[in-house]
Every structure is written in structure tokens, then in C-alpha cells.
Design a protein around this motif. Structure first.
Motif, PDB file in Angstrom:
ATOM      1  N   LEU A   1       0.830  -1.188   0.000  1.00  0.00           N
ATOM      2  CA  LEU A   1       0.000   0.000   0.000  1.00  0.00           C
ATOM      3  C   LEU A   1       0.875   1.252   0.000  1.00  0.00           C
ATOM      4  O   LEU A   1       0.600   2.200  -0.728  1.00  0.00           O
ATOM      5  CB  LEU A   1      -0.953  -0.013   1.194  1.00  0.00           C
ATOM      6  CG  LEU A   1      -1.914   1.158   1.288  1.00  0.00           C
ATOM      7  CD1 LEU A   1      -2.783   1.276   0.047  1.00  0.00           C
ATOM      8  CD2 LEU A   1      -2.768   1.036   2.519  1.00  0.00           C
ATOM      9  N   VAL A  36      -3.709  -2.967  -2.012  1.00  0.00           N
ATOM     10  CA  VAL A  36      -4.031  -2.034  -3.091  1.00  0.00           C
ATOM     11  C   VAL A  36      -5.299  -2.496  -3.807  1.00  0.00           C
ATOM     12  O   VAL A  36      -6.253  -1.732  -3.980  1.00  0.00           O
ATOM     13  CB  VAL A  36      -2.852  -1.903  -4.080  1.00  0.00           C
ATOM     14  CG1 VAL A  36      -3.240  -1.095  -5.300  1.00  0.00           C
ATOM     15  CG2 VAL A  36      -1.645  -1.302  -3.388  1.00  0.00           C
ATOM     16  N   ASN A  37      -5.333  -3.741  -4.231  1.00  0.00           N
ATOM     17  CA  ASN A  37      -6.496  -4.267  -4.946  1.00  0.00           C
ATOM     18  C   ASN A  37      -7.717  -4.391  -4.034  1.00  0.00           C
ATOM     19  O   ASN A  37      -8.846  -4.134  -4.472  1.00  0.00           O
ATOM     20  CB  ASN A  37      -6.171  -5.619  -5.569  1.00  0.00           C
ATOM     21  CG  ASN A  37      -5.190  -5.499  -6.715  1.00  0.00           C
ATOM     22  OD1 ASN A  37      -4.958  -4.418  -7.237  1.00  0.00           O
ATOM     23  ND2 ASN A  37      -4.601  -6.608  -7.099  1.00  0.00           N
ATOM     24  N   ILE A  39      -8.492  -2.528  -1.391  1.00  0.00           N
ATOM     25  CA  ILE A  39      -9.054  -1.200  -1.134  1.00  0.00           C
ATOM     26  C   ILE A  39      -9.733  -0.654  -2.387  1.00  0.00           C
ATOM     27  O   ILE A  39     -10.822  -0.089  -2.320  1.00  0.00           O
ATOM     28  CB  ILE A  39      -7.971  -0.233  -0.615  1.00  0.00           C
ATOM     29  CG1 ILE A  39      -7.554  -0.659   0.791  1.00  0.00           C
ATOM     30  CG2 ILE A  39      -8.470   1.215  -0.617  1.00  0.00           C
ATOM     31  CD1 ILE A  39      -6.333   0.041   1.324  1.00  0.00           C
ATOM     32  N   ALA A  40      -9.110  -0.846  -3.528  1.00  0.00           N
ATOM     33  CA  ALA A  40      -9.693  -0.363  -4.782  1.00  0.00           C
ATOM     34  C   ALA A  40     -10.890  -1.207  -5.204  1.00  0.00           C
ATOM     35  O   ALA A  40     -11.724  -0.756  -5.979  1.00  0.00           O
ATOM     36  CB  ALA A  40      -8.642  -0.374  -5.882  1.00  0.00           C
ATOM     37  N   LYS A  75      -5.198   4.911 -11.101  1.00  0.00           N
ATOM     38  CA  LYS A  75      -5.924   4.103 -10.111  1.00  0.00           C
ATOM     39  C   LYS A  75      -5.344   4.307  -8.712  1.00  0.00           C
ATOM     40  O   LYS A  75      -6.073   4.279  -7.728  1.00  0.00           O
ATOM     41  CB  LYS A  75      -5.913   2.633 -10.511  1.00  0.00           C
ATOM     42  CG  LYS A  75      -6.783   2.355 -11.723  1.00  0.00           C
ATOM     43  CD  LYS A  75      -6.803   0.892 -12.081  1.00  0.00           C
ATOM     44  CE  LYS A  75      -7.697   0.627 -13.270  1.00  0.00           C
ATOM     45  NZ  LYS A  75      -7.781  -0.803 -13.589  1.00  0.00           N
ATOM     46  N   TYR A  76      -4.031   4.515  -8.628  1.00  0.00           N
ATOM     47  CA  TYR A  76      -3.417   4.835  -7.339  1.00  0.00           C
ATOM     48  C   TYR A  76      -4.026   6.118  -6.773  1.00  0.00           C
ATOM     49  O   TYR A  76      -4.266   6.226  -5.572  1.00  0.00           O
ATOM     50  CB  TYR A  76      -1.908   5.023  -7.484  1.00  0.00           C
ATOM     51  CG  TYR A  76      -1.069   3.766  -7.573  1.00  0.00           C
ATOM     52  CD1 TYR A  76      -1.616   2.492  -7.495  1.00  0.00           C
ATOM     53  CD2 TYR A  76       0.302   3.863  -7.737  1.00  0.00           C
ATOM     54  CE1 TYR A  76      -0.819   1.373  -7.586  1.00  0.00           C
ATOM     55  CE2 TYR A  76       1.111   2.737  -7.809  1.00  0.00           C
ATOM     56  CZ  TYR A  76       0.548   1.495  -7.744  1.00  0.00           C
ATOM     57  OH  TYR A  76       1.337   0.379  -7.812  1.00  0.00           O
ATOM     58  N   ILE A  79      -7.218   5.425  -5.103  1.00  0.00           N
ATOM     59  CA  ILE A  79      -7.002   4.796  -3.793  1.00  0.00           C
ATOM     60  C   ILE A  79      -6.656   5.860  -2.764  1.00  0.00           C
ATOM     61  O   ILE A  79      -7.194   5.855  -1.650  1.00  0.00           O
ATOM     62  CB  ILE A  79      -5.895   3.723  -3.874  1.00  0.00           C
ATOM     63  CG1 ILE A  79      -6.368   2.551  -4.727  1.00  0.00           C
ATOM     64  CG2 ILE A  79      -5.474   3.261  -2.488  1.00  0.00           C
ATOM     65  CD1 ILE A  79      -5.279   1.592  -5.119  1.00  0.00           C
ATOM     66  N   LYS A  80      -5.784   6.789  -3.144  1.00  0.00           N
ATOM     67  CA  LYS A  80      -5.406   7.864  -2.219  1.00  0.00           C
ATOM     68  C   LYS A  80      -6.624   8.682  -1.823  1.00  0.00           C
ATOM     69  O   LYS A  80      -6.783   9.052  -0.660  1.00  0.00           O
ATOM     70  CB  LYS A  80      -4.357   8.775  -2.864  1.00  0.00           C
ATOM     71  CG  LYS A  80      -3.009   8.135  -3.016  1.00  0.00           C
ATOM     72  CD  LYS A  80      -2.069   9.126  -3.687  1.00  0.00           C
ATOM     73  CE  LYS A  80      -0.897   8.436  -4.306  1.00  0.00           C
ATOM     74  NZ  LYS A  80      -0.021   9.364  -5.015  1.00  0.00           N
ATOM     75  N   LYS A  82      -9.661   7.610  -1.749  1.00  0.00           N
ATOM     76  CA  LYS A  82     -10.516   6.745  -0.942  1.00  0.00           C
ATOM     77  C   LYS A  82     -10.051   6.684   0.517  1.00  0.00           C
ATOM     78  O   LYS A  82     -10.873   6.728   1.429  1.00  0.00           O
ATOM     79  CB  LYS A  82     -10.534   5.333  -1.549  1.00  0.00           C
ATOM     80  CG  LYS A  82     -11.624   4.448  -1.044  1.00  0.00           C
ATOM     81  CD  LYS A  82     -11.686   3.184  -1.879  1.00  0.00           C
ATOM     82  CE  LYS A  82     -12.943   2.426  -1.590  1.00  0.00           C
ATOM     83  NZ  LYS A  82     -13.079   1.226  -2.418  1.00  0.00           N
ATOM     84  N   VAL A  92      -7.581   2.975   6.244  1.00  0.00           N
ATOM     85  CA  VAL A  92      -7.280   1.646   5.706  1.00  0.00           C
ATOM     86  C   VAL A  92      -7.866   0.578   6.620  1.00  0.00           C
ATOM     87  O   VAL A  92      -8.486  -0.380   6.147  1.00  0.00           O
ATOM     88  CB  VAL A  92      -5.760   1.448   5.520  1.00  0.00           C
ATOM     89  CG1 VAL A  92      -5.432  -0.003   5.227  1.00  0.00           C
ATOM     90  CG2 VAL A  92      -5.246   2.347   4.410  1.00  0.00           C
ATOM     91  N   GLN A  95     -11.490   0.345   5.980  1.00  0.00           N
ATOM     92  CA  GLN A  95     -11.762  -0.341   4.719  1.00  0.00           C
ATOM     93  C   GLN A  95     -11.608  -1.858   4.876  1.00  0.00           C
ATOM     94  O   GLN A  95     -12.407  -2.624   4.351  1.00  0.00           O
ATOM     95  CB  GLN A  95     -10.829   0.164   3.613  1.00  0.00           C
ATOM     96  CG  GLN A  95     -11.138   1.549   3.131  1.00  0.00           C
ATOM     97  CD  GLN A  95     -12.455   1.629   2.406  1.00  0.00           C
ATOM     98  OE1 GLN A  95     -12.839   0.716   1.694  1.00  0.00           O
ATOM     99  NE2 GLN A  95     -13.164   2.725   2.596  1.00  0.00           N
TER     100      GLN A  95
END
Length: 106
Positions: A1, A36-37, A39-40, A75-76, A79-80, A82, A92, A95
Motif C-alpha cells: 500500500l 491495493v487491490n 481497497i480499490a 488508479k493509485y 485509492i489515495k 478513498k 485503511v 476499509q
């Protein structure tokens, strides 16, 4: 992450004994392994798991990483947004709790 937050494209690899993997797969039902995946809730970074972690797959993943760098970075950014910039650890954790609660209510 942290790597994603720092805008570094990545490939996540995970390999363990077949028994450990089989037990984990039996008890843990998630779409992705990487934070990463998760959370996204999307395929942002490549995950090479168990037998998929081999020279051919790694080569394909590296080519994809190079060719799709801009898409990954976009996409990063999502995430940021989010997780936010303040209290990122707390966001995090929230999530992760949300995703785990979805699994237990199925």
C-alpha cells in the motif's frame, strides 16, 4: 500500500507451501491478496500467486506494468482519495473491516 501511495508501480507475489495455501484458501475468501487491490476493489496491481509466480508470468506482468503505467498511477490516485491523506492508517483499517464484514455476512 505504501508503494502505491508513493506512486511506484508494482507486482505483488505470494508463494507458500501448497498445504498452507490450501488451508488459507479454504478459510479466507477474498478476491485479491494485495491491500491495493482490496481497497480499490479492482485489479490495480498484478498478483502472481503460487504457480502463477513463474518466469513467463513475471515477464508478461513486467511488460504490462511498463505499458499500463499511466493507468496504474491513475488508479493509485483513486485509492489515495478513498483512504484520504489524514488518518490514512485509520481509513485503511476501516476499509479492511468493511471488506471483512462483507465476507462474514455472505
Amino acid at each position: 500500500l505504501e508503494t502505491a501511495i508513493l506512486n511506484v508501480p508494482q507486482i505483488v507475489v505470494f508463494e507458500t507451501s501448497w498445504l498452507t495455501y490450501a488451508i488459507a484458501r479454504f478459510f479466507i475468501k477474498v478476491k485479491y491478496i494485495s491491500l491495493v487491490n482490496l481497497i480499490a476493489d479492482d485489479h490495480v496491481v498484478e498478483e502472481l500467486i503460487q504457480k502463477d509466480f513463474n518466469v513467463n508470468q513475471l515477464s508478461l506482468s513486467l511488460n504490462s506494468l511498463i505499458n499500463e503505467r499511466e493507468t496504474i498511477l491513475q488508479k493509485y490516485q483513486l485509492i489515495k482519495e478513498k483512504i484520504g491523506t489524514k488518518n490514512a492508517s485509520k481509513e485503511v483499517a476501516n476499509q479492511i473491516i468493511l471488506e471483512l464484514s462483507k465476507l462474514t455476512h455472505k
